[in-house]
Design an enzyme around this catalytic site. Structure first.
Site, PDB file in Angstrom:
ATOM      1  N   THR A 114     -24.139  -0.242  14.043  1.00  7.22           N
ATOM      2  CA  THR A 114     -22.627  -1.183  12.757  1.00  7.22           C
ATOM      3  C   THR A 114     -22.676  -0.978  13.332  1.00  7.22           C
ATOM      4  OG1 THR A 114     -21.869  -1.319  10.805  1.00  7.22           O
ATOM      5  CG2 THR A 114     -22.012   0.353  11.171  1.00  7.22           C
ATOM      6  N   TYR A 138     -20.289   5.808   5.335  1.00  7.77           N
ATOM      7  CA  TYR A 138     -21.423   5.358   5.811  1.00  7.77           C
ATOM      8  C   TYR A 138     -21.559   5.054   7.775  1.00  7.77           C
ATOM      9  CZ  TYR A 138     -23.842   0.905   7.247  1.00  7.77           C
ATOM     10  OH  TYR A 138     -24.561   0.410   8.238  1.00  7.77           O
TER      11      TYR A 138
HETATM   12  N1  UFG Z   1     -15.488 -10.169  -0.040  1.00  2.00           N
HETATM   13  C1  UFG Z   1     -15.100 -10.875  -1.296  1.00  2.00           C
HETATM   14  N2  UFG Z   1     -15.282 -10.306  -2.071  1.00  2.00           N
HETATM   15  C2  UFG Z   1     -16.025 -10.474  -2.492  1.00  2.00           C
HETATM   16  C3  UFG Z   1     -17.559  -9.960  -1.543  1.00  2.00           C
HETATM   17  C4  UFG Z   1     -16.683  -9.336  -0.579  1.00  2.00           C
HETATM   18  O1  UFG Z   1     -13.904 -11.406  -0.673  1.00  2.00           O
HETATM   19  O2  UFG Z   1     -16.831 -10.171  -4.405  1.00  2.00           O
HETATM   20  C5  UFG Z   1     -14.785 -10.042   1.358  1.00  2.00           C
HETATM   21  C6  UFG Z   1     -14.559  -8.598   2.221  1.00  2.00           C
HETATM   22  O3  UFG Z   1     -13.830  -8.129   1.537  1.00  2.00           O
HETATM   23  C7  UFG Z   1     -14.835  -8.814   3.472  1.00  2.00           C
HETATM   24  C8  UFG Z   1     -15.856  -9.922   3.559  1.00  2.00           C
HETATM   25  O4  UFG Z   1     -15.760 -10.718   2.207  1.00  2.00           O
HETATM   26  O5  UFG Z   1     -13.894  -9.315   4.070  1.00  2.00           O
HETATM   27  C9  UFG Z   1     -17.171  -9.615   3.991  1.00  2.00           C
HETATM   28  O6  UFG Z   1     -17.661  -8.304   3.036  1.00  2.00           O
HETATM   29  P1  UFG Z   1     -18.966  -8.273   2.530  1.00  2.00           P
HETATM   30  O7  UFG Z   1     -19.269  -6.968   2.246  1.00  2.00           O
HETATM   31  O8  UFG Z   1     -20.182  -9.039   2.968  1.00  2.00           O
HETATM   32  O9  UFG Z   1     -20.062  -7.560   4.210  1.00  2.00           O
HETATM   33  P2  UFG Z   1     -18.653  -6.465   5.045  1.00  2.00           P
HETATM   34  O10 UFG Z   1     -17.536  -6.689   6.101  1.00  2.00           O
HETATM   35  O11 UFG Z   1     -17.364  -5.773   3.856  1.00  2.00           O
HETATM   36  O12 UFG Z   1     -19.603  -5.382   5.785  1.00  2.00           O
HETATM   37  C10 UFG Z   1     -20.909  -5.500   6.766  1.00  2.00           C
HETATM   38  C11 UFG Z   1     -21.574  -4.597   5.910  1.00  2.00           C
HETATM   39  C12 UFG Z   1     -21.584  -3.077   6.162  1.00  2.00           C
HETATM   40  C13 UFG Z   1     -21.121  -3.355   7.757  1.00  2.00           C
HETATM   41  C14 UFG Z   1     -20.081  -4.612   8.287  1.00  2.00           C
HETATM   42  C15 UFG Z   1     -19.549  -3.694   9.630  1.00  2.00           C
HETATM   43  O13 UFG Z   1     -22.304  -4.928   4.739  1.00  2.00           O
HETATM   44  O14 UFG Z   1     -22.892  -2.590   6.150  1.00  2.00           O
HETATM   45  O15 UFG Z   1     -20.355  -5.538   7.392  1.00  2.00           O
HETATM   46  O16 UFG Z   1     -19.475  -5.302   9.928  1.00  2.00           O
HETATM   47  F1  UFG Z   1     -20.621  -1.992   7.794  1.00  2.00           F
END
Ligand code: UFG
Length: 322
Positions: A114, A138
């Site tokens: 990841t 994680y």
């Molecule tokens: N976000 C919002 N509102 C929401 C959900 C998410 O604004 O309701 C934002 C988050 O703050 C982030 C972006 O949207 O900035 C993407 O969020 P995600 O939860 O979809 O994905 P992440 O980037 O947090 O995480 C993903 C994977 C992880 C991995 C990571 C590595 O889920 O397992 O990418 O880049 F570690």
């Protein structure tokens, strides 16, 4: 025969489908804690846990040539609350799998890593040789597993490809499998819930990041592009090449606001958007430099953000009966 652990989950099931479509035989190992048996439409299915000694029977009864290892927990927020759970499943249980591979002479391993191994990156786009400084349990669990793979490869008769996914998104174009998390925490499925009225709104987590519109920027990569990379990684190892680590992203960043606007455009729906506080542990910008896998394996992503969202919307409509 390829052993696909976590093949009943989101990325595992898409890759299992892709493998079977190009003619590889698979056996799927999944304990169904996060996966769905209905997602295992190709290959054999074994309901067991990667940490259990009983998985030995899979190695005994099948001529396993390689292992693709998807089975893992992947919620950053949950990992902060329950770090031991991540250490046990993602790290220790992988060691059990590696030991079994060693005992049965299985020498090819493709690992789901990841972008979370980088933590807050030093520079953008992120190359594989940046320092690994995970900022949550994680990311740490994947980081130490990569280190264990390095040691295993040093012992000899074992090669691996570690694939560092950026933001996996989108679904199978035939809607035979898709993205289904409980609880859902990922941006695109949550925005689509708001578009269809399942949720009354979507919240943007943080509007004061150092980005053009103040919201976080991520690199969204279609799950079928990830599946394709796994097949290329397997064939690379099959050709006798040695261990490698690759980023997997589109190389293009989109802000949370841009993702929401694209969802509105693709679905033709309007919905309420709340401006909320930052979510703990979110780096401002994550964009991959995937040129290494392009050069070494000839992989390049096929699908853009609109196609990703369109495929996720079709799946969303199917599972919600819209
Ligand atoms: N976000 C919002 N509102 C929401 C959900 C998410 O604004 O309701 C934002 C988050 O703050 C982030 C972006 O949207 O900035 C993407 O969020 P995600 O939860 O979809 O994905 P992440 O980037 O947090 O995480 C993903 C994977 C992880 C991995 C990571 C590595 O889920 O397992 O990418 O880049 F570690």
């Amino acid at each position: 025969m390829i052993l696909v652990t976590g093949g009943a989950g989101y990325i595992g099931s898409h890759t299992n489908k892709a493998l079977n479509k190009v003619g590889y035989d698979t056996v799927v190992l999944d304990n169904l804690e996060k996966g769905y048996e209905s997602f295992v439409k190709w290959g054999e299915f074994v309901n067991d846990d990667i940490g259990s000694k009983s998985i030995e029977s899979i190695f005994k009864n099948n001529d396993i040539d390689a292992v693709m290892h998807f089975a893992a927990f992947s919620s950053v927020a949950e990992s902060v609350e329950q770090p031991q759970k991540y250490l046990k499943n993602n790290y220790k249980n992988t060691l059990n799998l590696l030991q079994m591979m060693r005992e049965y002479g299985v020498d090819k391993f493709i690992f789901s890593s990841t972008a979370a191994v980088y933590g807050n990156p030093e520079s953008i786009p992120i190359t594989e040789n940046q320092e690994l400084k995970p900022i949550n349990p994680y990311g740490h669990s994947k980081f130490i597993t990569e280190k264990a793979l390095e040691r295993e490869a040093e012992k000899g008769d074992f090669n691996y490809v570690s694939l560092r996914y950026f933001n996996a998104a989108g679904c199978d174009f035939d809607c035979e499998v898709g993205e289904l998390h409980d609880p859902e925490t990922h941006l695109i499925p949550l925005v689509l819930d708001a578009a269809s009225g399942i949720r009354d709104s979507i919240s943007i987590f943080g509007t004061d990041y150092d980005t053009p519109d103040g919201t976080c920027i991520r690199d969204y990569i279609h799950v079928n592009d990830l599946a394709d990379a796994h097949i290329k990684a397997y064939e690379y190892l099959k050709d006798g090449n040695s261990s490698e680590v690759f980023n997997l992203g589109n190389g293009q960043g989109y802000s949370v606001k841009e993702v929401i606007d694209t969802c509105k455009k693709v679905t033709g729906k309007d919905f309420k958007v709340n401006l909320d506080e930052r979510r703990e542990g979110d780096p401002g910008i994550l964009i991959a430099d995937s040129s290494k896998i392009n050069e070494k394996l000839g992989w390049s992503p096929k699908y853009d953000l609109e196609t990703i969202i369109d495929s996720a919307w079709k799946w969303h409509e199917k599972i919600n009966g819209i």
